[in-house]
Motif scaffolding. Structure first.
Motif, PDB file in Angstrom:
ATOM      1  N   ASP A  42       0.830  -1.209   0.000  1.00 41.81           N
ATOM      2  CA  ASP A  42       0.000   0.000   0.000  1.00 41.81           C
ATOM      3  C   ASP A  42       0.858   1.251   0.000  1.00 41.81           C
ATOM      4  O   ASP A  42       0.535   2.252  -0.645  1.00 41.81           O
ATOM      5  CB  ASP A  42      -0.909   0.029   1.247  1.00 41.81           C
ATOM      6  N   TYR A  43       1.941   1.192   0.744  1.00 43.52           N
ATOM      7  CA  TYR A  43       2.859   2.339   0.846  1.00 43.52           C
ATOM      8  C   TYR A  43       3.422   2.690  -0.533  1.00 43.52           C
ATOM      9  O   TYR A  43       3.384   3.840  -0.971  1.00 43.52           O
ATOM     10  CB  TYR A  43       3.957   1.963   1.844  1.00 43.52           C
ATOM     11  N   ILE A  44       3.897   1.677  -1.240  1.00 43.73           N
ATOM     12  CA  ILE A  44       4.478   1.909  -2.568  1.00 43.73           C
ATOM     13  C   ILE A  44       3.389   2.354  -3.561  1.00 43.73           C
ATOM     14  O   ILE A  44       3.604   3.252  -4.370  1.00 43.73           O
ATOM     15  CB  ILE A  44       5.220   0.647  -3.077  1.00 43.73           C
ATOM     16  N   HIS A  45       2.229   1.751  -3.451  1.00 42.54           N
ATOM     17  CA  HIS A  45       1.139   2.137  -4.339  1.00 42.54           C
ATOM     18  C   HIS A  45       0.789   3.614  -4.149  1.00 42.54           C
ATOM     19  O   HIS A  45       0.597   4.359  -5.116  1.00 42.54           O
ATOM     20  CB  HIS A  45      -0.092   1.257  -4.101  1.00 42.54           C
ATOM     21  N   PHE A  46       0.712   4.051  -2.902  1.00 43.69           N
ATOM     22  CA  PHE A  46       0.423   5.461  -2.626  1.00 43.69           C
ATOM     23  C   PHE A  46       1.492   6.351  -3.270  1.00 43.69           C
ATOM     24  O   PHE A  46       1.176   7.337  -3.940  1.00 43.69           O
ATOM     25  CB  PHE A  46       0.366   5.700  -1.109  1.00 43.69           C
ATOM     26  N   LEU A  47       2.748   6.006  -3.082  1.00 41.07           N
ATOM     27  CA  LEU A  47       3.841   6.836  -3.617  1.00 41.07           C
ATOM     28  C   LEU A  47       3.809   6.900  -5.142  1.00 41.07           C
ATOM     29  O   LEU A  47       4.056   7.944  -5.738  1.00 41.07           O
ATOM     30  CB  LEU A  47       5.197   6.294  -3.161  1.00 41.07           C
ATOM     31  N   GLU A  48       3.508   5.797  -5.768  1.00 40.92           N
ATOM     32  CA  GLU A  48       3.588   5.751  -7.231  1.00 40.92           C
ATOM     33  C   GLU A  48       2.314   6.218  -7.928  1.00 40.92           C
ATOM     34  O   GLU A  48       2.378   6.720  -9.047  1.00 40.92           O
ATOM     35  CB  GLU A  48       3.943   4.326  -7.688  1.00 40.92           C
ATOM     36  N   GLN A  49       1.174   6.039  -7.264  1.00 44.16           N
ATOM     37  CA  GLN A  49      -0.093   6.225  -7.991  1.00 44.16           C
ATOM     38  C   GLN A  49      -1.031   7.301  -7.459  1.00 44.16           C
ATOM     39  O   GLN A  49      -1.812   7.852  -8.235  1.00 44.16           O
ATOM     40  CB  GLN A  49      -0.888   4.896  -7.986  1.00 44.16           C
ATOM     41  N   THR A  50      -1.023   7.576  -6.167  1.00 40.68           N
ATOM     42  CA  THR A  50      -2.038   8.483  -5.627  1.00 40.68           C
ATOM     43  C   THR A  50      -1.683   9.942  -5.930  1.00 40.68           C
ATOM     44  O   THR A  50      -0.596  10.389  -5.588  1.00 40.68           O
ATOM     45  CB  THR A  50      -2.196   8.277  -4.106  1.00 40.68           C
ATOM     46  N   PRO A  51      -2.600  10.691  -6.576  1.00 43.63           N
ATOM     47  CA  PRO A  51      -2.295  12.088  -6.879  1.00 43.63           C
ATOM     48  C   PRO A  51      -2.313  12.976  -5.631  1.00 43.63           C
ATOM     49  O   PRO A  51      -3.247  12.904  -4.837  1.00 43.63           O
ATOM     50  CB  PRO A  51      -3.415  12.491  -7.847  1.00 43.63           C
ATOM     51  N   VAL A  52      -1.266  13.760  -5.463  1.00 42.11           N
ATOM     52  CA  VAL A  52      -1.178  14.679  -4.327  1.00 42.11           C
ATOM     53  C   VAL A  52      -0.865  16.077  -4.854  1.00 42.11           C
ATOM     54  O   VAL A  52       0.080  16.258  -5.624  1.00 42.11           O
ATOM     55  CB  VAL A  52      -0.072  14.237  -3.325  1.00 42.11           C
ATOM     56  N   ILE A  53      -1.665  17.029  -4.431  1.00 43.60           N
ATOM     57  CA  ILE A  53      -1.421  18.429  -4.813  1.00 43.60           C
ATOM     58  C   ILE A  53      -1.007  19.218  -3.581  1.00 43.60           C
ATOM     59  O   ILE A  53      -1.632  19.124  -2.520  1.00 43.60           O
ATOM     60  CB  ILE A  53      -2.658  19.040  -5.498  1.00 43.60           C
ATOM     61  N   ILE A  54       0.081  19.971  -3.742  1.00 47.14           N
ATOM     62  CA  ILE A  54       0.625  20.750  -2.633  1.00 47.14           C
ATOM     63  C   ILE A  54       0.004  22.140  -2.657  1.00 47.14           C
ATOM     64  O   ILE A  54       0.097  22.863  -3.654  1.00 47.14           O
ATOM     65  CB  ILE A  54       2.169  20.882  -2.755  1.00 47.14           C
ATOM     66  N   ARG A  55      -0.610  22.508  -1.563  1.00 49.83           N
ATOM     67  CA  ARG A  55      -1.164  23.861  -1.398  1.00 49.83           C
ATOM     68  C   ARG A  55      -1.347  24.121   0.096  1.00 49.83           C
ATOM     69  O   ARG A  55      -1.151  23.231   0.912  1.00 49.83           O
ATOM     70  CB  ARG A  55      -2.482  24.001  -2.160  1.00 49.83           C
ATOM     71  N   GLY A  56      -1.733  25.352   0.443  1.00 51.58           N
ATOM     72  CA  GLY A  56      -1.785  25.726   1.862  1.00 51.58           C
ATOM     73  C   GLY A  56      -2.895  25.068   2.635  1.00 51.58           C
ATOM     74  O   GLY A  56      -3.700  24.340   2.116  1.00 51.58           O
TER      75      GLY A  56
END
Ligand code: PML
Length: 247
Positions: free
Chosen positions: A233-247
């Protein structure tokens, strides 16, 4: 509606799979209206890279449904200068220990990056024992699907008086995602021979310089986790889950 992930990788002497030399890569998460502009930016980057001109460019565009996106505030940044590479390594070890890594594992991480020429992505290390936990070999783990919200990046960069540096921009987005994934800490310095600054990530983004001498092509990333972390799950999150950086 939603956004699109635009990813580029470029090589010289043929495609990566055919033994071409990796020249550059990059990724943006953008709206449909901005898609052509950012695809063009990534192509320009591949064509005019300091490591040479690409003769293979792969552009991949994937639709990202809005409901799958995670949002995170960027790690706060601090900068440390050391008098020597050795002292910079000591600083990195101390910072890793503050973030919860054992001394053994912190030293093992420095040792790994200092000597690594082969691994393309990151390795995952047990934050207590220093043992490597992933089974990715030379491929390692490639963190992807993260980017800054564009207006927020412009504000952040002015507020922190950071250079408009692509390396810093991408590194903080990556480090923030690595922390969000449930890591204990991260150690990184660049494999770019001209770039000697690296960082320890965790609760903070601590930039440290110089972690190597100019001209040294060695560099890499170590992600520290507790042994209880579910690696898949950890690797899947890193490779696949979209994360947007904002305040
Ligand atoms: C920074 O200056 O804070 C970025 C350091 C890491 C760069 C890693 C890379 O892009 O190769």
């Amino acid at each position: 509606t939603g956004i699109y992930s635009v990813r580029m990788r470029a090589a010289q002497g043929g495609a990566h799979e055919e033994g071409g030399r990796h020249i550059s890569g990059g990724e943006r998460l953008v709206t449909e209206e901005d898609l052509d502009k950012f695809a063009q930016n990534l192509i320009d980057r591949a064509l005019h890279h300091s490591r040479g001109t690409a003769d293979f460019i792969n552009i991949r565009i994937d639709h990202v449904p809005l409901e799958t996106i995670h949002y995170a505030a960027p790690l706060s940044i601090e900068c440390k200068e050391a008098e020597s590479i050795n002292k910079a390594h000591q600083m990195a070890i101390q910072q890793l220990i503050q973030e919860g890594v054992s001394e053994t594992a912190a030293k093992a991480g420095v040792h790994f990056i200092k000597n690594d020429v082969a691994t393309r992505g990151a390795i995952i290390m047990d934050a207590d024992s220093g043992e490597r936990l992933d089974h990715r070999g030379d491929r390692g783990v490639r963190v992807s699907h993260m980017d800054w919200d564009e207006p927020f990046w412009n504000q952040w960069q002015m507020r922190t008086k950071s250079k408009d540096s692509l390396k810093i921009r991408e590194a903080i987005a990556l480090a923030t995602k690595v922390t969000l994934a449930g890591s204990v800490a991260e150690l990184c310095w660049s494999d770019d021979p001209e770039y000697v600054t690296g960082y320890v990530g965790g609760r903070k983004y601590s930039r440290i310089s110089p972690l190597k001498r100019v001209g040294d092509p060695r560099g890499g990333r170590v992600f520290y986790v507790r042994k209880s972390t579910g690696l898949e799950d950890y690797i899947h999150f890193l490779e696949q889950t979209p994360v947007i950086i904002r305040g």
